[in-house]
Scaffold this motif. Sequence first.
Motif: not given
Length: 259
Positions: A206-226
């Motif tokens: 995906d490309h994420l819309l941030t406060s710095d504009g559109w940025q290409a996602v390289e890595v995601t970390t999803v912690d279901a417990k937290s």
Amino acid sequence: MTLAPVRPHTGDVAFVPPQRTRVPAVTPCPLFCDRNHQPDPDGSIDHSGEIGELIAAHDNIASRDVETAVTAYRLDIPGQPSMPEVLLDIAVPGQMPYAHLSWTPTNARRQAGVLVEAADMVDPLPVGETWEPARHVRVGDEILTGDGWQHVYMLLICERDRQVSLWTPERDGDTDGWEYDTADLIRVRRPSGTLTIPAQEIRYDDHLLTSDGWQAVEVTTVDAKSKFVAVFTEEKNADDSDGWQFGFGDEITVRRVAR
């Protein structure tokens, strides 16, 4: 990949199994199992079910096709881990011998990936289109039918009977819809563009819309417990930052190309 000993084959009907006495199942079966089992004194049971058949040309046999049958298989032995396999039988109708190949599930996925990659190289699909097994079609997809592209608004998937029914405006709820085997490959188009999604559903491409504009996602970390999501981009990478941080359910805006 293991090549098993050649098994006899005669006549024009491929993949005729040896005649043997079979008894009803006495232990839970996986969905693919045909519910017939060869008795074994040690209590072991072999679960199997044919997933599909394909026809391929054979360069060395004039005007003859090679038949291939794919079977899901699992051997259950009391007190031991189950042993799953994916089997491939290859035969020329009316001739013998034929080959019996076996892969572990991991190697079967690798083999499938290689075949898909090669197919995409020689016959690339337009951006946003893909081939999906019928069981993976989703509401909102467009499917390519004999009547052209049609929008799926309702579906029914029955794994036990290996049947998928898809309903579109052209074949609505007053009809049986478009009917497929669960393993049939269907050409699919999926929505793409700008989406608002929960943070935990973000994908690495995906490309994420941030406060710095559109940025290409390289890595995601999803912690279901937290219930915590960290998204790393080139500007906020994993080497020198904590990435973009979100909680489960936080709405984020992404730009996505259908795959």
